[in-house]
Design a protein around this motif. Structure first.
Motif, mmCIF file in Angstrom:
data_model
loop_
_atom_site.group_PDB
_atom_site.id
_atom_site.type_symbol
_atom_site.label_atom_id
_atom_site.label_comp_id
_atom_site.label_asym_id
_atom_site.label_seq_id
_atom_site.Cartn_x
_atom_site.Cartn_y
_atom_site.Cartn_z
ATOM 1 N N UNK A 258 0.801 -1.226 0.000
ATOM 2 C CA UNK A 258 0.000 0.000 0.000
ATOM 3 C C UNK A 258 0.829 1.269 0.000
ATOM 4 N N UNK A 259 2.125 1.129 0.239
ATOM 5 C CA UNK A 259 2.986 2.312 0.360
ATOM 6 C C UNK A 259 3.581 2.714 -0.954
ATOM 7 N N UNK A 260 4.464 3.673 -0.993
ATOM 8 C CA UNK A 260 4.863 4.477 0.176
ATOM 9 C C UNK A 260 3.706 5.360 0.653
ATOM 10 N N UNK A 261 3.627 5.551 1.952
ATOM 11 C CA UNK A 261 2.481 6.273 2.503
ATOM 12 C C UNK A 261 1.228 5.478 2.213
ATOM 13 N N UNK A 262 0.284 6.109 1.548
ATOM 14 C CA UNK A 262 -0.936 5.391 1.148
ATOM 15 C C UNK A 262 -1.064 5.398 -0.365
ATOM 16 N N UNK A 263 0.066 5.543 -1.069
ATOM 17 C CA UNK A 263 -0.048 5.834 -2.494
ATOM 18 C C UNK A 263 -0.473 4.648 -3.346
ATOM 19 N N UNK A 264 -0.447 3.429 -2.801
ATOM 20 C CA UNK A 264 -0.906 2.293 -3.619
ATOM 21 C C UNK A 264 -1.947 1.448 -2.889
ATOM 22 N N UNK A 265 -2.684 2.023 -1.953
ATOM 23 C CA UNK A 265 -3.700 1.231 -1.269
ATOM 24 C C UNK A 265 -4.816 0.851 -2.236
#
Lengths: 311, 270
Positions: A258-265
Motif C-alpha cells: 500500500x505504500x509508500x504512505x498510502x499511495x498504492x492502497x
C-alpha cells in the motif's frame, strides 16, 4: 456468467419441454441428491458466510468486544473516509493499466495479425499465455526486483544514458501506482492477445469479403467487421481485467503493502487490514460487499452490452 | 493467400509481444542460475546450488509438501463434486434448478473477499484455522461454481441418445454416469483437474488469511516470507520463486492446450 452459458441455455429449454412431466419430477429429486454435496459445500463456504457478511457490515466490531449496531455508517464511509476514497481512485488508475491498455494492445495486435495463420503460432501462444499460469507471488517477486533501485530497469536506463530517469519505482510516491499498474498490463497483455486472435479466426470469411467489396480499407474493415466480431471476447476480457483491478491484493501486498504512505492502497488491501490486522470487522465486511456488488454489476453490464448489440 | 510481407509482419508482431512478455521470466531464470547475490547475470558459472540453498533457507520442503496436500485434497474434492453436480444439472435435472443454478453461478462473479471474514471467525471457533483441512474445505466450496458450470456444459454436449439407450437397457443413474458418460467427458474433466490444480496451488490470499503457523504454510506463503527476508540475495529469491512455480509450469509445458482452452472458455472465473 451467461457470457458463456447463452449458447448452452437454448437446448436446455427444448430438453425440458420434451421430457415427460412425472418422470422428470422423480429424476429431479434424484438430481438433487447428486447435486447435494456440491450445494452443501457451496452453501457452507460461500453463501452462509456471504449473508453473515451482509449482517456484519451493519455493525462496528473490533473482533473481541461486543459488536455495536451502526446502521449504514460503514457504507457512508465510502464517501467520507479519505483512505477509502483514495483507494477507489487508485482502482480507477489500475483499471487503465490492468484493463484498457492490454485490451487496446491486444486489439491492435489482433488487427495487425489479421487472419493469416502463422507458422509457430502454438509457440507464440504458449509464451504469451505464460503469465497467466504463474502464481501472483512469483509475478510480484519478479517485478519487485525489476523495479528495484539497483534493478535491471534502472540499469538499462543508465546504460542508454537516461540515468536521470532512474527511480526507486515502487518506493516513489508518484511512480509506485503506475509501476504496479504496468505489472497488471504485463500479466493481461498476452491473455488478451490470445483471446482476440482466437476470436478473429472465428469470424466468418464472408464478412470480410463483403467489407472488401464495399470498398472498405483496413481501418474501416477493423471497425466494421473485426471489432463487432470480437464482442464476446471483449466482454470476457473487460470483465476479467476490470474485476482483477478491483480486487488487486496479492501484487500490492507483496510489492508495496500500500505504500509508500498510502499511495498504492486498494480496497482489498484495506479490507485485509481492517479484517485481520487492526480489526474494524464491520467496515471490512462492508468493503467486501461493495466490491462484490461492483464485480457483479460490471459482469452484468458488460454482458448485457455485448448481447444487446448481438441481436 | 497471405503475402510474404504480411507474414513477416505477423511474425514481427507476435515476436515483439512474446519477448515483452517472456523477457522478465527469462531474466529471472538467469538470475536464479547466477553466482552473484546482487542479481547480476553471469551465465559463465551456472550455479545450480542456488536452488538447494534456497530450498534450505526458505524451508521450501515442508511448504511444498503442504501445498501438495492442500492441492491434491482440494482438486480431488472439487472434481468429484463437479462431476456429480454437472451430471445432476446437465442430465438429470434438479428440483428447483431454476433458482439453485443461478445462485451457484453467482459464485463465479464474487470473490473470496466477500465471505472470508465470517468464514474466518467460523473456522476459528471450530479449530479449522491453521489447518490444511480448513483450506481444503474452503477450496472445495469455492470451486463448486466453476466445476458445476464446466461439467454441466460438458455433460450437455453428450448426445442424449446415449443416455436414453442405457436407460432402456435398465442401467441405473450411477452406472450411466461412471460407465457410459465418464469415459466421454474424461478430457474435459482432465482440463478441470488442471485448472483447479493451478488455482489451488497458486492461491496466496486464502493461505495468508487462514494459515499463520509458519510450519504449516504452503509454498506461495513461504515464498512471500522468503522474499521479504532475502531482498539482498536476488539469485536465491529467484531460485525460490522458480521452485514454487515449477509444478504448475511443468503441467503447463505438457498440457498447454488444456490450460489455454480451459481458461479462455471458462474465462468467467476470476
Amino acid at each position: 456468467m451467461s457470457l458463456r452459458t447463452t449458447s448452452v441455455r437454448r437446448p436446455l429449454a427444448v430438453a425440458v419441454r420434451a421430457a415427460p412431466r412425472v418422470r422428470s419430477r422423480r429424476r429431479g429429486w434424484l438430481g438433487l441428491a447428486y447435486a447435494a454435496p456440491a450445494i452443501i459445500a457451496y452453501g457452507y463456504v460461500v453463501i452462509v458466510p456471504l449473508l453473515q457478511s451482509v449482517n456484519f457490515s451493519f455493525y462496528s466490531w473490533n473482533g473481541v468486544t461486543a459488536a455495536r449496531w451502526v446502521g449504514i455508517s460503514n457504507y457512508v464511509s465510502f464517501f467520507t473516509d479519505p483512505a477509502l476514497v483514495e483507494s477507489l481512485w487508485h482502482v480507477l488508475v489500475l483499471i487503465a493499466f490492468f484493463s484498457i491498455l492490454p485490451i487496446v494492445f491486444g486489439l491492435i495486435s489482433a488487427a495487425l495479425l489479421g487472419r493469416g495463420r502463422v507458422r509457430g503460432q502454438g509457440v507464440y501462444r504458449w509464451l504469451l499465455f505464460l503469465p497467466q499460469v504463474l502464481t501472483s507471488v512469483v509475478v510480484a517477486v519478479i517485478w519487485k526486483r525489476i523495479y528495484g533501485p539497483d534493478g535491471p530497469l534502472n540499469a538499462a536506463l543508465n546504460a542508454v544514458g537516461l540515468g536521470g530517469l532512474a527511480h526507486n519505482w515502487l518506493g516513489d510516491f508518484d511512480w509506485a501506482l503506475p509501476s504496479l499498474g504496468l505489472i497488471g498490463t504485463w500479466t493481461a497483455l498476452g491473455f488478451c492477445m490470445v483471446l482476440f486472435v482466437a476470436g478473429v479466426t472465428a469470424i466468418p470469411d464472408e464478412l470480410y469479403e463483403q467489407a472488401r467489396m464495399d470498398g472498405a480499407g483496413p481501418v474501416a474493415e477493423f471497425f466494421a467487421v473485426t471489432l463487432p466480431g470480437l464482442r464476446g471476447q471483449l466482454a470476457i476480457a473487460m470483465t476479467l481485467t476490470v474485476t482483477g483491478a478491483l480486487r488487486a491484493f496479492d501484487l500490492v501486498w507483496i510489492t508495496t503493502q500500500g505504500g509508500p504512505g498510502t499511495s498504492t492502497t486498494t480496497p482489498a488491501l484495506l479490507l485485509y487490514r481492517k479484517a485481520f490486522l487492526n480489526p474494524d470487522v464491520g467496515m471490512a465486511a462492508a468493503i467486501g460487499i461493495v466490491l462484490a456488488i461492483f464485480c457483479l454489476a460490471i459482469a452484468l453490464v458488460v454482458n448485457r452490452l455485448s448481447e444487446e448489440r448481438d441481436s | 493467400m497471405i503475402s510474404r510481407t504480411e507474414r513477416t509482419l505477423n511474425h514481427a508482431v507476435l515476436a515483439v509481444a512474446s519477448i515483452l512478455v517472456v523477457f522478465p521470466v527469462i531474466w529471472f531464470i538467469f538470475a536464479a542460475l547466477s553466482p552473484e547475490s546482487s542479481g547480476r547475470i553471469d551465465l559463465t558459472q551456472l550455479t545450480w546450488g542456488n536452488f538447494a540453498t534456497a530450498w534450505q533457507a526458505g524451508s521450501f520442503g515442508p511448504a511444498m509438501f503442504a501445498s501438495a496436500v492442500i492441492t491434491v485434497g482440494a482438486v480431488a474434492g472439487q472434481t468429484v463434486l463437479a462431476i456429480l453436480s454437472g451430471y445432476a444439472f446437465g442430465i438429470l435435472g434438479v428440483i428447483g434448478q431454476k433458482v439453485i443454478f443461478p445462485i451457484i453461478l453467482l459464485g463465479l462473479m464474487i470473490s473470496s473477499e466477500v465471505f472470508i471474514i465470517p468464514l474466518y471467525y467460523q473456522f476459528h471457533a471450530i479449530g479449522l484455522t491453521d489447518t490444511w483441512l480448513g483450506l481444503i474445505i474452503i477450496q472445495i466450496g469455492m470451486g463448486v461454481p466453476f466445476g458445476a458450470f464446466w461439467m454441466r456444459a460438458t455433460f450437455r454436449a453428450v448426445p442424449p441418445s446415449l443416455v436414453e439407450a442405457a436407460k432402456i437397457d435398465g442401467a441405473h443413474s450411477w452406472r450411466i454416469l461412471w460407465q457410459i458418460l465418464f469415459p466421454i467427458v474424461r478430457p474435459a474433466t482432465f482440463t478441470l483437474v488442471l485448472l483447479s490444480f493451478m488455482w489451488t496451488w497458486n492461491d496466496f490470499f486464502l493461505a495468508l488469511v487462514f494459515i499463520s503457523d509458519p510450519s504449516k504454510q504452503p509454498a506461495t506463503l513461504a515464498l512471500g516470507v522468503f522474499q521479504g527476508q532475502h531482498t539482498l540475495n536476488v539469485n536465491l529469491m529467484a531460485a525460490g520463486s522458480l521452485i514454487v512455480a515449477l509444478p504448475v509450469l511443468l503441467l503447463y509445458v505438457f498440457f498447454q492446450r488444456h490450460f489455454i482452452q480451459g481458461v479462455i472458455s471458462g474465462a468467467i472465473k476470476e
